[in-house]
Scaffold this motif. Structure first.
Motif, PDB file in Angstrom:
ATOM      1  N   SER A  49       0.814  -1.216   0.000  1.00 22.12           N
ATOM      2  CA  SER A  49       0.000   0.000   0.000  1.00 22.12           C
ATOM      3  C   SER A  49       0.847   1.265   0.000  1.00 22.12           C
ATOM      4  CB  SER A  49      -0.939   0.007   1.209  1.00 22.12           C
ATOM      5  OG  SER A  49      -0.201   0.036   2.417  1.00 22.12           O
ATOM      6  N   GLU A  50       2.150   1.155   0.362  1.00 17.64           N
ATOM      7  CA  GLU A  50       3.051   2.298   0.334  1.00 17.64           C
ATOM      8  C   GLU A  50       3.532   2.622  -1.078  1.00 17.64           C
ATOM      9  OE1 GLU A  50       6.286   1.288   2.855  1.00 17.64           O
ATOM     10  OE2 GLU A  50       4.998   0.637   4.508  1.00 17.64           O
ATOM     11  N   LEU A  51       3.258   1.713  -2.008  1.00 19.51           N
ATOM     12  CA  LEU A  51       3.770   1.850  -3.366  1.00 19.51           C
ATOM     13  C   LEU A  51       2.731   2.468  -4.287  1.00 19.51           C
ATOM     14  CD1 LEU A  51       5.497  -1.644  -3.736  1.00 19.51           C
ATOM     15  CD2 LEU A  51       6.457   0.470  -2.793  1.00 19.51           C
ATOM     16  N   ALA A  52       3.214   3.104  -5.333  1.00 17.09           N
ATOM     17  CA  ALA A  52       2.352   3.669  -6.372  1.00 17.09           C
ATOM     18  C   ALA A  52       3.085   3.552  -7.698  1.00 17.09           C
ATOM     19  CB  ALA A  52       2.008   5.124  -6.063  1.00 17.09           C
ATOM     20  N   VAL A  53       2.416   3.927  -8.760  1.00 17.42           N
ATOM     21  CA  VAL A  53       3.013   3.848 -10.091  1.00 17.42           C
ATOM     22  C   VAL A  53       2.894   5.200 -10.762  1.00 17.42           C
ATOM     23  CG1 VAL A  53       2.997   2.681 -12.326  1.00 17.42           C
ATOM     24  CG2 VAL A  53       2.376   1.420 -10.262  1.00 17.42           C
ATOM     25  N   ASP A  54       4.025   5.713 -11.214  1.00 21.47           N
ATOM     26  CA  ASP A  54       4.069   6.980 -11.956  1.00 21.47           C
ATOM     27  C   ASP A  54       4.085   6.641 -13.443  1.00 21.47           C
ATOM     28  OD1 ASP A  54       4.544   9.407 -13.114  1.00 21.47           O
ATOM     29  OD2 ASP A  54       6.407   9.834 -12.049  1.00 21.47           O
ATOM     30  N   THR A  55       3.030   6.987 -14.150  1.00 18.46           N
ATOM     31  CA  THR A  55       2.926   6.697 -15.582  1.00 18.46           C
ATOM     32  C   THR A  55       3.055   7.960 -16.426  1.00 18.46           C
ATOM     33  OG1 THR A  55       0.508   6.869 -15.470  1.00 18.46           O
ATOM     34  CG2 THR A  55       1.472   4.679 -15.181  1.00 18.46           C
ATOM     35  N   SER A  56       3.602   9.018 -15.852  1.00 21.51           N
ATOM     36  CA  SER A  56       3.685  10.289 -16.576  1.00 21.51           C
ATOM     37  C   SER A  56       4.831  10.324 -17.576  1.00 21.51           C
ATOM     38  CB  SER A  56       3.847  11.451 -15.593  1.00 21.51           C
ATOM     39  OG  SER A  56       5.050  11.321 -14.837  1.00 21.51           O
ATOM     40  N   GLY A  57       5.818   9.416 -17.431  1.00 24.38           N
ATOM     41  CA  GLY A  57       6.969   9.409 -18.328  1.00 24.38           C
ATOM     42  C   GLY A  57       6.781   8.462 -19.494  1.00 24.38           C
ATOM     43  N   ASP A  58       7.889   8.179 -20.166  1.00 26.28           N
ATOM     44  CA  ASP A  58       7.841   7.269 -21.317  1.00 26.28           C
ATOM     45  C   ASP A  58       7.523   5.845 -20.899  1.00 26.28           C
ATOM     46  OD1 ASP A  58       8.441   9.367 -23.007  1.00 26.28           O
ATOM     47  OD2 ASP A  58      10.604   9.003 -22.964  1.00 26.28           O
ATOM     48  N   ALA A  59       7.887   5.474 -19.672  1.00 30.22           N
ATOM     49  CA  ALA A  59       7.626   4.137 -19.160  1.00 30.22           C
ATOM     50  C   ALA A  59       7.216   4.257 -17.699  1.00 30.22           C
ATOM     51  CB  ALA A  59       8.868   3.255 -19.294  1.00 30.22           C
ATOM     52  N   PRO A  60       6.421   3.324 -17.197  1.00 30.66           N
ATOM     53  CA  PRO A  60       5.992   3.395 -15.797  1.00 30.66           C
ATOM     54  C   PRO A  60       7.184   3.315 -14.840  1.00 30.66           C
ATOM     55  CG  PRO A  60       4.686   1.799 -17.015  1.00 30.66           C
ATOM     56  CD  PRO A  60       5.839   2.169 -17.889  1.00 30.66           C
ATOM     57  N   GLN A  61       7.002   3.883 -13.650  1.00 29.88           N
ATOM     58  CA  GLN A  61       8.011   3.839 -12.600  1.00 29.88           C
ATOM     59  C   GLN A  61       7.310   3.577 -11.277  1.00 29.88           C
ATOM     60  OE1 GLN A  61      10.150   7.531 -11.546  1.00 29.88           O
ATOM     61  NE2 GLN A  61      12.039   6.351 -11.737  1.00 29.88           N
ATOM     62  N   ILE A  62       7.819   2.593 -10.531  1.00 34.60           N
ATOM     63  CA  ILE A  62       7.261   2.287  -9.225  1.00 34.60           C
ATOM     64  C   ILE A  62       7.882   3.224  -8.192  1.00 34.60           C
ATOM     65  CG2 ILE A  62       6.991   0.521  -7.442  1.00 34.60           C
ATOM     66  CD1 ILE A  62       7.171  -1.591  -9.641  1.00 34.60           C
ATOM     67  N   THR A  63       7.030   3.817  -7.374  1.00 35.36           N
ATOM     68  CA  THR A  63       7.499   4.752  -6.348  1.00 35.36           C
ATOM     69  C   THR A  63       7.084   4.263  -4.965  1.00 35.36           C
ATOM     70  OG1 THR A  63       5.491   6.113  -6.451  1.00 35.36           O
ATOM     71  CG2 THR A  63       7.302   6.685  -7.956  1.00 35.36           C
ATOM     72  N   ARG A  64       7.827   4.733  -3.954  1.00 37.26           N
ATOM     73  CA  ARG A  64       7.491   4.454  -2.564  1.00 37.26           C
ATOM     74  C   ARG A  64       7.424   5.778  -1.820  1.00 37.26           C
ATOM     75  NH1 ARG A  64      10.841   0.802   1.950  1.00 37.26           N
ATOM     76  NH2 ARG A  64       9.049   0.494   3.355  1.00 37.26           N
ATOM     77  N   ASP A  65       6.285   6.058  -1.232  1.00 42.27           N
ATOM     78  CA  ASP A  65       6.067   7.332  -0.549  1.00 42.27           C
ATOM     79  C   ASP A  65       6.432   8.514  -1.443  1.00 42.27           C
ATOM     80  OD1 ASP A  65       5.224   6.000   1.756  1.00 42.27           O
ATOM     81  OD2 ASP A  65       7.283   5.816   2.511  1.00 42.27           O
ATOM     82  N   GLY A  66       6.077   8.399  -2.729  1.00 40.12           N
ATOM     83  CA  GLY A  66       6.263   9.498  -3.658  1.00 40.12           C
ATOM     84  C   GLY A  66       7.624   9.609  -4.290  1.00 40.12           C
ATOM     85  N   GLU A  67       8.562   8.734  -3.916  1.00 47.14           N
ATOM     86  CA  GLU A  67       9.918   8.775  -4.467  1.00 47.14           C
ATOM     87  C   GLU A  67      10.202   7.497  -5.250  1.00 47.14           C
ATOM     88  OE1 GLU A  67      12.092  11.215  -4.296  1.00 47.14           O
ATOM     89  OE2 GLU A  67      10.918  12.512  -2.976  1.00 47.14           O
TER      90      GLU A  67
END
Length: 343
Positions: A49-67
């Motif tokens: 639940s601390e993880l998220a996915v940033d899809t704003s770039g060319d490829a997805p990136q997994i983040t933890r607490d926004g980093e």
């Protein structure tokens, strides 16, 4: 920073990443492996639940607490498999035993570094849910999901590569694997070729095939064995093209061009054959003839001896032949191949 060398190695074996430790060489007994691996992951250091996915770039990136994970608090580990839905799809439902096309990104929870991303590839990766050697998380979690679903998964060592890790991919015995996966679509596995029929050129071996039993292949009386490989699609499949380095699943029938005698077929064994293609693990006529063909195709191959099992040995000074390297040495071979899958 990403490791280009590791990414190249991983992309060459993308489906292998999803196979459990018991399917790899040098694996240990399943019970011991699970117990040992569980001990290394007994103290979790995070939650999916601390993880998220940033899809704003060319490829997805997994983040933890926004980093980005590599720049945040590490290690990240879980004691048991955790799954969280990132996005709900509205496509067809995945059934048990389906072939599921997915794109995924994998991060090492210990280092935060990317292990593999298939998002840069043109085609999705196909997961065969009838393959019991896949990570249990995928066999358990994907059935019932829908095309368009996006998931975050965290797998402890016990649910992935166990206490031996995977040195080729840079995964240690205590490393949790984090996946971001998008389900593209799914379908029941093919059992025979399906697609548009193709009219073969004149003079080739004649084929009668229903895809349910060995094909009948008739060599014309006046036919001459070709000097070069003949690749004749009989049915043009609708799937993705087979790529070198993939494993393919096929049903096939093989006969000798010289007398039409059958020497092998997969139907008598009751299941399709599976093997790597385009990497020198089979005769070169198969490598050259099947790479580039769409999944679902039925292909007629006429393979000269030099691209099959080699030329027959010449007679020695006493007019006696030496033992051939293979019983089919010197033979031009004819195959009818149904391409059922490529992974």
């Amino acid at each position: 920073m990403r490791s280009p060398r590791l990414r190249m190695v991983a992309l060459a074996a993308a489906p292998l990443l999803l196979l459990s430790a018991c399917s790899t060489d040098g694996g240990t007994d399943g019970a011991d492996q699970s117990d040992d691996a569980a001990a290394t992951s007994a103290a979790p250091t995070g939650d999916v639940s601390e993880l998220a996915v940033d899809t704003s770039g060319d490829a997805p990136q997994i983040t933890r607490d926004g980093e980005p994970m590599a720049e945040g608090e590490l290690p990240f580990g879980v004691a048991e498999t955790q799954v969280e839905e990132v996005e709900a799809g509205d496509g067809d439902e995945v059934s048990e035993g389906d072939e599921v096309r997915v794109r995924y990104l994998t991060v090492n929870g210990t280092s935060g570094e990317e292990v593999l991303s298939t998002f840069e590839q043109e085609d999705p990766v196909t997961l065969d849910l009838s393959n019991e050697l896949l990570f249990p998380a995928f066999l358990e979690e994907l059935p019932g999901r829908r095309a368009g679903d996006a998931l975050l998964m965290a797998l402890p060592p016990a649910a992935a590569f166990g206490n031996q890790g995977n040195s080729q991919l840079g995964i240690g015995a205590e490393d949790t694997l984090v996946f971001y996966m998008e389900i593209v679509d799914s379908a029941a596995p093919l059992t025979k070729a399906t697609g548009e029929e193709v009219e073969p050129e004149d003079g080739l071996p004649e084929v009668e095939a229903d895809g349910e039993s060995a094909a009948t292949i008739t060599i014309p009386d006046d036919a001459e064995a070709p000097d070069e490989l003949v690749v004749q699609p009989l049915i043009e499949g609708e799937g993705a093209e087979v790529k070198a380095g993939q494993s393919i699943k096929v049903h096939y029938t093989g006969v000798k061009f010289s007398d039409g005698e059958g020497f092998d077929n997969s139907y008598d064994r009751g299941e399709p054959a599976e093997f790597p293609i385009g990497v020198g693990q089979v005769i070169s006529g198969w490598d050259e003839g099947l790479v580039g063909q769409p999944v679902g195709s039925r292909v007629l191959l006429v393979i000269p001896a030099e691209q099959a099992y080699g030329e027959a040995p010449e007679q020695d000074d006493e007019s006696q032949t030496t033992a051939p390297a293979h019983e089919l040495a010197g033979e031009t071979l004819v195959f009818v191949v149904d391409i059922l899958g490529a992974y």
